[in-house]
Design a protein around this motif. Sequence first.
Motif, mmCIF file in Angstrom:
data_model
loop_
_atom_site.group_PDB
_atom_site.id
_atom_site.type_symbol
_atom_site.label_atom_id
_atom_site.label_comp_id
_atom_site.label_asym_id
_atom_site.label_seq_id
_atom_site.Cartn_x
_atom_site.Cartn_y
_atom_site.Cartn_z
ATOM 1 N N ALA A 41 29.854 12.220 79.487
ATOM 2 C CA ALA A 41 29.732 13.708 79.173
ATOM 3 C C ALA A 41 29.245 13.790 77.694
ATOM 4 C CB ALA A 41 31.306 14.019 78.939
ATOM 5 N N PHE A 42 28.443 14.602 77.239
ATOM 6 C CA PHE A 42 27.802 14.916 76.191
ATOM 7 C C PHE A 42 28.147 16.637 75.635
ATOM 8 C CE2 PHE A 42 25.097 11.973 78.402
ATOM 9 C CZ PHE A 42 25.335 10.977 77.751
ATOM 10 N N ILE A 43 28.513 16.622 74.813
ATOM 11 C CA ILE A 43 29.068 17.831 74.241
ATOM 12 C C ILE A 43 28.262 18.262 72.816
ATOM 13 C CG2 ILE A 43 30.877 16.774 72.712
ATOM 14 C CD1 ILE A 43 32.630 19.199 73.202
ATOM 15 N N SER A 44 27.860 19.241 72.655
ATOM 16 C CA SER A 44 26.962 19.875 71.704
ATOM 17 C C SER A 44 27.642 20.022 70.342
ATOM 18 C CB SER A 44 25.993 20.912 71.862
ATOM 19 O OG SER A 44 26.918 22.277 71.892
ATOM 20 N N SER A 45 27.105 19.830 69.235
ATOM 21 C CA SER A 45 27.712 19.948 67.929
ATOM 22 C C SER A 45 28.009 21.280 67.507
ATOM 23 C CB SER A 45 26.795 19.275 66.753
ATOM 24 O OG SER A 45 25.555 20.012 66.875
ATOM 25 N N ALA A 46 27.852 22.254 68.591
ATOM 26 C CA ALA A 46 28.410 23.547 68.272
ATOM 27 C C ALA A 46 29.896 23.577 68.564
ATOM 28 C CB ALA A 46 27.806 24.447 69.225
ATOM 29 N N PHE A 47 30.518 22.536 69.052
ATOM 30 C CA PHE A 47 31.761 22.500 69.291
ATOM 31 C C PHE A 47 32.388 21.427 68.355
ATOM 32 C CE2 PHE A 47 30.593 23.653 73.702
ATOM 33 C CZ PHE A 47 31.505 24.652 73.921
ATOM 34 N N THR A 48 31.881 21.253 67.139
ATOM 35 C CA THR A 48 32.185 20.010 66.329
ATOM 36 C C THR A 48 33.871 20.267 66.011
ATOM 37 O OG1 THR A 48 30.391 20.148 65.499
ATOM 38 C CG2 THR A 48 31.929 19.163 63.978
ATOM 39 N N SER A 49 34.187 21.608 65.662
ATOM 40 C CA SER A 49 35.767 21.630 65.380
ATOM 41 C C SER A 49 36.619 21.394 66.475
ATOM 42 C CB SER A 49 35.903 23.360 64.638
ATOM 43 O OG SER A 49 35.572 24.089 65.738
ATOM 44 N N GLU A 50 35.972 21.368 67.647
ATOM 45 C CA GLU A 50 37.058 21.158 68.984
ATOM 46 C C GLU A 50 36.808 19.796 69.442
ATOM 47 O OE1 GLU A 50 37.578 25.079 71.091
ATOM 48 O OE2 GLU A 50 35.463 25.189 70.520
ATOM 49 N N TYR A 51 35.994 18.838 68.685
ATOM 50 C CA TYR A 51 35.791 17.528 69.487
ATOM 51 C C TYR A 51 37.404 16.910 69.906
ATOM 52 C CZ TYR A 51 31.039 17.181 67.838
ATOM 53 O OH TYR A 51 29.632 17.322 67.274
ATOM 54 N N SER A 52 38.435 17.006 69.084
ATOM 55 C CA SER A 52 39.560 16.424 69.288
ATOM 56 C C SER A 52 40.236 17.216 70.515
ATOM 57 C CB SER A 52 40.492 16.621 68.210
ATOM 58 O OG SER A 52 41.016 17.969 67.681
ATOM 59 N N ARG A 53 40.010 18.394 70.986
ATOM 60 C CA ARG A 53 40.473 19.112 72.235
ATOM 61 C C ARG A 53 39.916 18.775 73.389
ATOM 62 N NH1 ARG A 53 39.609 24.634 72.227
ATOM 63 N NH2 ARG A 53 41.487 24.853 73.239
ATOM 64 N N PHE A 54 38.693 18.152 73.286
ATOM 65 C CA PHE A 54 37.712 17.880 74.323
ATOM 66 C C PHE A 54 38.500 17.012 75.376
ATOM 67 C CE2 PHE A 54 34.629 15.406 76.603
ATOM 68 C CZ PHE A 54 34.059 16.409 77.496
ATOM 69 N N LEU A 55 38.939 15.706 75.105
ATOM 70 C CA LEU A 55 39.295 14.812 76.192
ATOM 71 C C LEU A 55 40.620 15.459 76.833
ATOM 72 C CD1 LEU A 55 38.344 11.436 74.638
ATOM 73 C CD2 LEU A 55 37.559 12.443 76.687
ATOM 74 N N PRO A 56 41.726 15.696 76.146
ATOM 75 C CA PRO A 56 43.041 16.598 76.648
ATOM 76 C C PRO A 56 42.485 17.537 77.563
ATOM 77 C CG PRO A 56 43.275 16.144 74.449
ATOM 78 C CD PRO A 56 41.673 15.926 74.484
ATOM 79 N N LEU A 57 41.657 18.489 77.300
ATOM 80 C CA LEU A 57 41.424 19.547 78.008
ATOM 81 C C LEU A 57 40.808 19.335 79.435
ATOM 82 C CD1 LEU A 57 39.940 22.337 75.385
ATOM 83 C CD2 LEU A 57 42.081 22.616 77.235
ATOM 84 N N LEU A 58 39.785 17.930 79.156
ATOM 85 C CA LEU A 58 39.012 17.645 80.499
ATOM 86 C C LEU A 58 39.972 16.988 81.293
ATOM 87 C CD1 LEU A 58 36.196 17.188 81.625
ATOM 88 C CD2 LEU A 58 36.250 15.008 80.333
ATOM 89 N N ALA A 59 41.164 15.940 80.678
ATOM 90 C CA ALA A 59 42.028 15.373 81.556
ATOM 91 C C ALA A 59 42.950 16.282 82.367
ATOM 92 C CB ALA A 59 42.779 14.560 80.798
ATOM 93 N N GLU A 60 43.037 17.590 82.069
ATOM 94 C CA GLU A 60 43.861 18.619 82.759
ATOM 95 C C GLU A 60 43.193 18.677 84.142
ATOM 96 O OE1 GLU A 60 44.586 21.901 80.463
ATOM 97 O OE2 GLU A 60 45.749 20.780 78.997
ATOM 98 N N GLN A 61 41.761 18.626 83.894
ATOM 99 C CA GLN A 61 41.039 19.216 85.233
ATOM 100 C C GLN A 61 40.171 17.928 86.042
ATOM 101 O OE1 GLN A 61 38.903 22.870 85.116
ATOM 102 N NE2 GLN A 61 39.651 23.154 82.937
ATOM 103 N N LEU A 62 40.077 16.823 85.506
ATOM 104 C CA LEU A 62 39.386 15.836 86.099
ATOM 105 C C LEU A 62 39.968 14.566 85.672
ATOM 106 C CD1 LEU A 62 36.390 14.756 87.427
ATOM 107 C CD2 LEU A 62 35.847 14.380 84.701
ATOM 108 N N GLU A 63 40.293 13.733 87.087
ATOM 109 C CA GLU A 63 40.705 12.460 86.989
ATOM 110 C C GLU A 63 39.979 11.450 87.416
ATOM 111 O OE1 GLU A 63 44.259 10.054 89.208
ATOM 112 O OE2 GLU A 63 44.524 12.164 89.168
ATOM 113 N N VAL A 64 39.391 10.664 86.601
ATOM 114 C CA VAL A 64 38.231 9.865 86.717
ATOM 115 C C VAL A 64 38.545 8.343 85.917
ATOM 116 C CG1 VAL A 64 37.063 10.447 84.575
ATOM 117 C CG2 VAL A 64 35.798 9.474 86.631
#
Length: 405
Positions: A41-64
């Motif tokens: 996964a690659f996330i743009s720096s426009a989401f800088t303030s939300e980096y810490s939320r990315f993995l928990p949110l992704l884990a809710e929808q994707l199991e890998v």
Amino acid sequence: MADQMQWSNALSTRPSLEAAISEVVEQAVGKLSKKANLAIAFISSAFTSEYSRFLPLLAEQLEVPVLIGCSGGGVVGTSSDGEAQELEDEPALSLTLAYLPEVNIYPFHVVAEELPDLDSSPNAWVDLIEVPPEGIPQFILLSGNIASGINDLLKGLDFAYPGSVTVGGQASGGINNRIALFCNDELHTEGTVGIALTGNITLDTIVAQGCRPIGTPHQIGKCDRNIILEIEQQVPLILLRDLIGSLSEEEKILAQNSLFVGVAMSEFKQDLQQGDFLIRNILGVDPAAGAIAVGDYLRPGQRLQFHLRDAQTSAEDLEFLLNKYQQEQAGKSSPVGALMFSCLGRGEGLYKQPNFDSQLFQRYIKDIPLGGFFCNGEIGPVGDSTFVHGFTSVFAIARQNGERG
């Protein structure tokens, strides 16, 4: 018939992180007929303030089982209509999923303090990464800045894993260059995250440094670390001035801002061509001594050639390498997916048009998903060694081992 590898990529420009994650997961999962065992996964720096939320949110929808990723000043992905896109300076998320049968995937995170001394045995590096060298692993690395120890890590991996391929990039951020590195369910801000792949997979590489040689190759007579003191019994600065004097007016203008040194990576190859050189910056000159300082350590006897870089040269260089790769592919198994690691100094700023490198890649290597990001430094091999590059686009092209069935 052997189980076939599958790759997919999805891209979202939704400004809401929740919405972007939902979109890429739904699309990327929907393109696979098997359950993915790797996510990148690659996330743009426009989401800088939300980096810490990315993995928990992704884990809710994707199991890998294995996930790596990082932040980028821009991201690269494949739109819903199959077109490659490079999204710079805007909210964007690129998710690559892969189903890799008969492939072992080893994720890891290392920091500079953990790296063995460069005089250590290969075993010290194998113990650090915890990947057996017998499988000749293919490495994908995503690192922090130079202080992350990435240069030493690359030397160590080249030493401990001969024959392996290593590609990747240095994470980039926004104005404050706050970066994020993701490894499974953990967020890191320093070091290097990566995966080692062994088994039924090959990563082919294209390293487009975007330069063309001028003049002829020369041999270094004397040097002190990164300072060239003598070239074939000539004063380096005088030799360079004579070379610039022989250029066209257009090239002379280009040489004022876009002159580089290419160091030949093979001591034995006589007919040196594009792709045979490691391109390094000229850091400065000493008019009194006639010396030239470059951005790497050198040794007497190495061959070098001066190079120029501009948008047209970068385009021609990538096209030359893609055409060469296409010709070399005859009889080999077909590519199924690719990753692109491109310098922040390329993209629309260089070419004055969007999606240039990615869509040129697609013209030669058709119908495979492409993901990636814009890096602070690109990781890829030149010759038998791996380096951090600048102003480069590195492509990693995945296919199953062997020949076409």
